[in-house]
Each structure stands twice: as C-alpha cells, then as structure tokens.
Design a protein around this motif. Structure first.
Motif, PDB file in Angstrom:
ATOM      1  N   LYS A  73       0.824  -1.191   0.000  1.00 46.58           N
ATOM      2  CA  LYS A  73       0.000   0.000   0.000  1.00 46.58           C
ATOM      3  C   LYS A  73       0.872   1.261   0.000  1.00 46.58           C
ATOM      4  CE  LYS A  73      -4.032   2.157   1.721  1.00 46.58           C
ATOM      5  NZ  LYS A  73      -4.993   2.398   2.771  1.00 46.58           N
ATOM      6  N   GLU A  77      -0.201   2.660  -3.341  1.00 47.04           N
ATOM      7  CA  GLU A  77      -1.580   3.126  -3.183  1.00 47.04           C
ATOM      8  C   GLU A  77      -1.753   4.328  -2.255  1.00 47.04           C
ATOM      9  OE1 GLU A  77      -3.987  -0.283  -2.002  1.00 47.04           O
ATOM     10  OE2 GLU A  77      -2.685  -1.462  -3.309  1.00 47.04           O
ATOM     11  N   CYS A  79      -2.042   7.803  -0.439  1.00 49.42           N
ATOM     12  CA  CYS A  79      -2.499   9.040  -1.078  1.00 49.42           C
ATOM     13  C   CYS A  79      -1.763  10.269  -0.550  1.00 49.42           C
ATOM     14  CB  CYS A  79      -3.990   9.240  -0.824  1.00 49.42           C
ATOM     15  SG  CYS A  79      -4.996   8.022  -1.635  1.00 49.42           S
ATOM     16  N   ASN A  83      -3.564  12.512  -5.511  1.00 48.85           N
ATOM     17  CA  ASN A  83      -2.820  11.431  -6.138  1.00 48.85           C
ATOM     18  C   ASN A  83      -2.779  10.224  -5.219  1.00 48.85           C
ATOM     19  OD1 ASN A  83      -2.124  12.874  -8.454  1.00 48.85           O
ATOM     20  ND2 ASN A  83      -0.428  13.859  -7.375  1.00 48.85           N
ATOM     21  N   CYS A  84      -3.202   9.096  -5.735  1.00 46.70           N
ATOM     22  CA  CYS A  84      -3.151   7.886  -4.918  1.00 46.70           C
ATOM     23  C   CYS A  84      -2.275   6.828  -5.572  1.00 46.70           C
ATOM     24  CB  CYS A  84      -4.548   7.345  -4.639  1.00 46.70           C
ATOM     25  SG  CYS A  84      -5.397   8.317  -3.390  1.00 46.70           S
TER      26      CYS A  84
END
Lengths: 298, 305
Positions: A73, A77, A79, A83-84
């Motif tokens: 993550k 992923e 954030c 933007n993630c």
C-alpha cells in the motif's frame, strides 16, 4: 586494566571474560545499542502488522501475523492529496533528481578542486575561502534569491533547477574534498606530465582522474545520501508532481485526512530510508571516511 | 622547460597575466559564480531586503528596522528562539558527552567494535524526515512508549512530549540526538586513535586511573577535535528544520517552532517576505557570532588561505 597492544584495535583478549570491567563495558554498549536500534526495530515490526493488531497496543511486540500489505500500500496506493499512486512516484522523482545531481556536482567539484590544487591563479584561494565560509551560511538566507535566479533562467519548479541547487550547495564540501586529495598527489608527477606537454584537461583526465577513484567513491556516497535525504530544497524548488521521496513521505504520513494507518506510514518511512541504509551498510568504512571528510570542512 | 624538474620550488609557476592558466580559470567559473553570486550575492540581497517592507514580491522601499522590531515582538519568533536555545544547549552537551563516552568505550580494545560502531552510526545515514516520523510513532501517546510502560504496570507513567507543549522540544531532542550522536562518536574515535600510545603508557607508569587519564590528559589533548565537533553540532542546530516539520510540524500549537521554520513559513506561506528575510538575517548573525571565534581559534595560529 588495559592490555598493552602496540597497534590496531584488536589487542589480545582480556584475561577474564567476565570481569566487572567487561560487564560494565559491554553492558553499557549493549544498553546504548538498544536505544539506537529501537526505532529501526519498531518501524520494521509496525510495518509488518495489520491495523487491528496495532490498535490492541504494543509498539514493541513482534507481529503475530506477518503481512506485507502495508508495504504494498505504501509503495503503490498511499495518497497525497488527490494522487493515490503511493510513494513510487516520489521514489522515481528522487532517482531523477539524484542521478544528474550526483554526476554534475561531483564533476564540477572535482575540476574545481583540481584547479585549486595544481593550477592556482590570482584570487583562486579567495574564491575558495568564500566557498568554504558559504558552507556555514544558513540556507535560509539564500533560499529566496535562488528562487529569483531560477525563475530568471526558467528552471523554477523544474527538476533541472533542483539539480543546480544541489550542485551549488554540494560544492563547498566536495571541492574541499577533491582539493585536499589532489594536493596530496606528488608535485613531481604533475610536473613530469607538464614537461611531456600535457595541459590542464589532459592531466586531469589521464593522470588525476584515474588516481582519484577512491575519493570519487567517497564523494558519491556523501552526495547520494545527502541528496536523497534532502527535504528543504525539495519542498521549496519543486512542485507537488515532482516532489522528491522525503517530501512525499512527509505529506503521506502527516496528512490530516483519513484514518491514520500506522503500518503504512512505517512501511513508507522504511522505504524512504532504505536507499541510504543500503549504501551505509554496503559501503562500511568508506561511509565513515566520507563523513570524516565532511567533518573537517573549514 | 628543461629536464631538471624535481628541484623546482612549487610557487615558481604562479601566472601573472590574465590569459595565463586560462583553462583553470574557465574550469573555476562554476565555483566563482557560486561563491560570488549565490553565497555573497544571495546573502547580501536577503540582508538588504530585510530592511524593506516587501510582502508578496521583493521591493526596495526601506523601512529601517521595522521588520526586526516586529520580529522580536512576535511570540512565535520568541518561542522559536527559546526552543532553539534549549535544543541547542542540551544537544551540544548531550551529543558531546554521548559521542565522547561511546568513542572512549569503543577505544578500550573491545570485541565487536565494528558492529557497535555500525549500530551507533546508522541513524546518521537516515534523513531527518525518516528520523522524525520514526520517533513520532515511538512517542505516540496512545500506542507508543508511554502506553507500553503503563501496560508493564507503571500506571501513572507520563511521557507524552508530542502532546505536551511544555516538553515537546525534548521529544525532538531525543530524536535529534539519536540521529546525530553517531557522527560525533566517529570523529571522537578518530581523535582518540590519533593519540600516542605512549601517553597511555606514561599514565599507567604514573599510576593514574583510566577515567582520570581521560579527564586530565586525553580530553585536553583533544581540544581541536572537540572544537570541530562543536562547530558541526552548532551548524546542525541552526539548520534544524526537517526534523521538526516531520515530527511535530511545530505543534502542539506553536510550541515546537524553530527559527528555520519561521523563516520558511513567512517567505513561502504567509507571503511576508521581508519578515522572513529579517528572521533569516538573525540566523545569519547567530552563525557569524559562533563562526568568528572558531575561525580565530582555528586559523589564528597558523597561516592559511
């Protein structure tokens, strides 16, 4: 008491392994080591736990169930703002900043140091002195003028601008490093090359460069860790899209939105610290030499 | 150019004309530009503009010392200075003590010296942001050290520097020392290794104990090393910024603000440029105050450029 060993740290072993002195000595060292290792340990175990386990409470306990979900993550992923796409963006930005900065700053500084050691000219020592004194000026007094300069040449907010900034601020210490090294190369060698007709660049590339490889490695270690760890210049001279890893890390961890995911935060922190740590453990004595060189600046 | 090269004295080839040694001059252009434009020019520019009323954009309408008066009546700046003073003083004393003690312990011809040194030094390879975030987590009042100690049975244990504005600066201090003391240890160790073995022998013959030898003989001999370390620590202290941003971001409230952060917030966020310039000029002044006596000590004795 102390053993009489003439040279080197590895003297003969003390007679009794468990003398009071030894227990005190190693006890203290081990205790201090715990303090130094604790954050690394806590970061690693936290990043391997799941959130429910963290909420139950003990930062020091080893993970019951090891999961690498937090690492994935954090990398792809997590954030920052809208933007993630995780820390990977910052990582690649940092790589793009790092490589040209390291190459350019070392190239410029090694030539400077070379000129200052064997090709002194009127005023060269003065400029060098200013350069060294400049290393002690707080960056804050130069931040804004540099913004103006970068704007003038159209590099403000651009990675190229940040590369220039790193080159400029790396110059004092690197120039000193190279100057001292080149000065230690025997004058006779230089003169012999002169007699053979070699000029400034010829001597630099054919004689000095090959002889100075170790110091180039030291300079590289110094610059790679320094530039990778930079936060201040990154936050000021780049835009959110091109933030280096350290800045993005801080934005991810200290963002006020959403639930705090401590395992993701710690995985992200470790990821950012990984590059300098690998360099540190891989380079060993050379790293120490690099910082010792940095220490004698001035 | 004849062939008697080796006996020529070094300064014989100092050039006189402008175009002699041209390549070296061209090669030094980056250095000259950095020294003159960025270091001298940039610093002068900032100092000059600190006497103006620039806000969003720099402009040259001088208002005398107004910015400085405002600076020294802003609570946030006063807190910053106070924090820096506490942090600076503690950090100097502790880093020097820890650095020297560890170096002395490692110099006792112990086993695993390399392992211990690697452990003490690795935090120095990490950035302040990583340091700050790691310690932010360890000092987390709900899950961190405080909770762990309470779980061990010491119910009333309280150490929550990140939530307590009175002791927050010590939370940052712990992290700062963790990151920086390894460097000083390394420098001290190099200094200790440079001390002649005969000194130790002489001390032993005279029957002076180890601790006493360190205090009375070795430390005075290592004065230059201590001074170098002090200068290093001091210049690091004034730069203190990333660590605070990562660990507390100045909080709780404004209780862990530091000057470097003040400067940046006023220049780039509050758009009050001249106020930021005035604050950075104060930082410059404090560096000069530290640097001049050191330069005097360091270069006063021997002639060097």
């Amino acid at each position: 008491m102390v053993d009489v060993a003439m040279s080197g740290p590895r003297g003969p072993k003390p007679k009794k392994a468990f003398s009071t002195r030894n227990i005190m000595l190693y006890g203290t060292l081990i205790l201090v080591s715990v303090y130094y290792l604790l954050p690394l340990y806590v970061m690693i175990v936290t990043s391997l736990k799941g959130m429910p386990e963290i909420r139950l409470g003990n930062v020091f306990s080893p993970p019951l169930e090891i999961t690498t979900a937090a690492w994935t993550k954090a990398w792809s992923e997590a954030c920052t703002g809208i933007n993630c796409d995780g820390l990977s963006r910052g990582f690649w930005n940092s790589v793009q900043i790092l490589i040209p900065s390291v190459v350019l700053s070392i190239a410029v500084a090694s030539v400077n140091g070379y000129a200052l050691s064997h090709w002194k000219f009127k005023g060269s020592e003065l400029f060098f002195t200013i350069l060294i004194i400049g290393a002690f000026i707080p960056y804050q007094t130069m931040l804004y003028p540099i913004v103006i300069l970068l704007r003038e040449i159209g590099l403000m907010g651009d990675l190229g601008g940040l590369v220039l900034v790193h080159t400029v601020f790396g110059m004092p210490i690197l120039t000193l490093l190279f100057r001292n090294y080149f000065t230690s190369i025997p004058e006779e060698l230089f003169k012999a090359a002169r007699v053979d007709g070699a000029r400034f660049w010829g001597i630099y590339f054919r004689i000095m460069l090959p002889m100075a490889l170790p110091i180039f490695v030291v300079a590289m270690i110094l610059q790679v860790t320094g530039i990778w760890n930079d936060f201040l210049f990154g936050v000021i001279y780049t835009k959110p899209d091109t933030y280096p890893m350290t800045v993005q890390l801080n934005n991810i961890v200290n963002s006020v939105q959403g639930v705090k995911e401590y395992n993701v935060n710690m995985a992200a922190t470790l990821l950012t610290g990984l590059v300098p740590l690998v360099i540190y453990f891989a380079s060993g004595k050379l790293f120490v030499r690099g910082i010792a060189a940095g220490a004698v600046k001035g | 150019m004849s062939d008697h090269v080796s006996e020529q004295s070094a300064p014989a080839k100092r050039p006189v004309q402008l175009f002699r040694n041209m390549s070296a001059k061209i090669a030094s252009i980056p250095m000259i530009l950095t020294a003159l434009v960025v270091f001298v020019g940039g610093t002068t520019w900032t100092v000059v503009h600190s006497f103006t009323s620039s806000r969003l954009l720099p402009k040259l309408d001088f208002v005398g010392l107004d910015q400085y008066e405002r600076l020294w009546s802003t609570p946030r700046w006063l807190i910053s200075i106070e924090n820096l003073a506490i942090y600076g003083l503690c950090s100097m004393i502790l880093t020097l003590t820890i650095g020297f003690t560890l170096a002395a312990l490692l110099d006792r011809k112990i086993r695993f010296e390399n392992t211990f040194r690697t452990i003490f030094l690795y935090p120095f390879a990490l950035s302040f942001v990583v340091t700050g975030l790691a310690w932010q987590w360890i000092l987390n009042p709900d899950f961190g050290l405080q909770q762990v100690v309470r779980d061990w049975g010491w119910e009333s244990f309280a150490f929550d520097p990140l939530n307590n504005s009175k002791i927050v600066i010590f939370g940052i201090l712990i992290a700062g020392i963790w990151q920086g003391s390894g460097l000083i240890m390394c420098i001290m160790l190099a200094g200790l290794r440079g001390i002649d073995e005969d000194i130790w022998k002489a001390a032993r013959v005279d029957g002076i104990g180890t601790v006493k030898t360190y205090l009375r003989v070795i430390i005075p001999m290592m004065r230059p090393v201590f001074i170098t370390s002090l200068v290093l620590i001091a210049s690091g202290i004034i730069k203190l910024y990333d660590l605070v941003v990562a660990q507390t971001n100045g909080g709780p409230g404004i209780s862990s603000e530091v000057p470097a952060k003040y400067v940046i917030e006023y220049m780039f966020r509050a758009q009050n440029l001249a106020q930021g310039f005035a604050a950075s000029t104060m930082m410059l002044v404090s560096v000069v105050v530290i640097l001049i006596p050191w330069a005097y000590l360091e270069f006063g004795g021997r002639k060097r450029g």
